[in-house]
Design a protein around this motif. Structure first.
Motif, PDB file in Angstrom:
ATOM      1  N   SER A  19     -22.124 -99.329 -97.098  1.00 38.38           N
ATOM      2  CA  SER A  19     -21.130 -99.259 -98.190  1.00 38.38           C
ATOM      3  C   SER A  19     -21.613-100.017 -99.423  1.00 38.38           C
ATOM      4  CB  SER A  19     -19.783 -99.828 -97.730  1.00 38.38           C
ATOM      5  OG  SER A  19     -19.823-101.243 -97.705  1.00 38.38           O
ATOM      6  N   GLN A  20     -22.532-100.961 -99.228  1.00 38.19           N
ATOM      7  CA  GLN A  20     -22.975-101.779-100.365  1.00 38.19           C
ATOM      8  C   GLN A  20     -23.797-100.973-101.368  1.00 38.19           C
ATOM      9  OE1 GLN A  20     -24.642-105.130 -98.222  1.00 38.19           O
ATOM     10  NE2 GLN A  20     -22.652-106.134 -98.095  1.00 38.19           N
ATOM     11  N   ALA A  79     -22.719 -98.554-102.754  1.00 34.22           N
ATOM     12  CA  ALA A  79     -21.729 -98.118-103.745  1.00 34.22           C
ATOM     13  C   ALA A  79     -21.461 -99.202-104.793  1.00 34.22           C
ATOM     14  CB  ALA A  79     -20.417 -97.754-103.042  1.00 34.22           C
TER      15      ALA A  79
END
Ligand code: CO8
Length: 257
Positions: free
Chosen positions: A232-233, A235
């Motif tokens: 997710s990082q 993003a």
């Protein structure tokens, strides 16, 4: 809010909270915990704060829950008031929190330090869970967090005998991350916290959540959790900034995410 039992300062992006009941070696009573929780709420909500330091005085981080306040407590009263649950606000702070411990960290004081993400200890630090000498046992996570940090044998001995552990032993067994000369403790804690606060706030919070997850679940589940958060990082603007800064040979300028 005007505080009477804590001192609160900001140092750049670092929020500093000092426990301040010198006449009682920072013994933890209702007022000090209420004020601590209020200060934590404010720092937690402040986007300009990236890391919190919790400290006491040179003589005592905190010598435990206030025995004079507790001595007349009753079981129905503690049950109805859910005594101690509100004292664990610190363990639910989502931003990184560093404990800077000088002198005594006993009973609830040791438990409060262990609710932080890591402990920097002065060479004068003394840790202990002496509740058994008062006819009770640790009640704010001492039997659980201490055992996870130092192992069953040391935790059992400390909780059953009430003996104190000095800074050297605490470092050897992994209760504290580092020992620092007492006179330099606060400066070093603020420096370390400043380094943390200079990183991406979102990534710092995600990292804290992931490390803490290792205490709550199986290895396979923990790895799965870590993998999803890591993915997710990509993003985050901070991921783009951090990697671009490396490639462009400059310092990154991180924000809140
Ligand atoms: N509660 C209330 N007052 C305290 C406490 C305390 N825990 N600790 C020290 N004080 C007071 C003393 O009564 C004294 O006050 P006064 O001058 O009015 O008599 C003053 O602080 C200075 O203390 P001493 O004179 O005793 O100082 P010494 O240097 O001689 O001794 C010690 C220092 C060894 C730290 C000694 O004070 C001591 O043994 N204190 C009690 C330590 C203890 O038993 N702590 C555990 C308390 S129980 C607990 O923490 C349960 C956890 C509950 C959950 C908490 C959630 C976070």
């Amino acid at each position: 809010m005007a505080y009477e039992t804590i001192l609160v300062e900001t140092h750049g992006k670092v929020g500093l909270i000092r426990l301040n009941r010198p006449q009682a070696l920072n013994a933890l009573n209702r007022q000090i915990i209420t004020e601590l929780n209020a200060a934590l709420d404010i720092f937690e909500a402040d986007k300009g704060i990236g890391c919190i330091v919790l400290t006491g005085s040179e003589k005592a981080f905190a010598a435990g829950a206030d025995i004079k306040e507790m001595q007349d407590f009753t079981y129905p009263g503690t049950y109805v008031d859910d005594f101690i649950t509100s004292w664990e606000r610190l363990s639910r702070v989502r931003k990184p929190v560093v404990a800077a411990v000088s002198g005594f960290a006993l009973g609830g004081g040791c438990e409060l330090a262990m609710m932080c993400d890591f402990i920097l200890a002065a060479d004068t630090a003394k840790f202990g869970q002496p509740e058994i000498k008062l006819g009770v046992m640790p009640g704010a996570g001492g039997t659980q967090r201490l055992t996870r940090l130092v192992g069953k044998s040391k935790a059992m001995e400390m909780c059953l005998t009430g003996r104190f552990m000095d800074a050297a032993e605490a470092e050897r067994v992994g209760l504290v991350s580092r020992i620092i000369p007492a006179a330099e403790l606060l400066d070093e804690a603020l420096k370390v916290a400043g380094v943390i606060a200079g990183m991406s706030l979102a990534v710092g919070m995600m990292t804290k959540e992931s490390v803490n997850r290792s205490y709550e679940t199986t290895l396979a589940e923990g790895i799965r959790f870590e993998r999803r958060v890591f993915q997710s990082q990509f993003a985050l603007a901070d991921q783009k900034e951090g990697m671009a800064a490396f490639v462009e040979k400059r310092k990154p300028n991180f924000g809140a995410g």
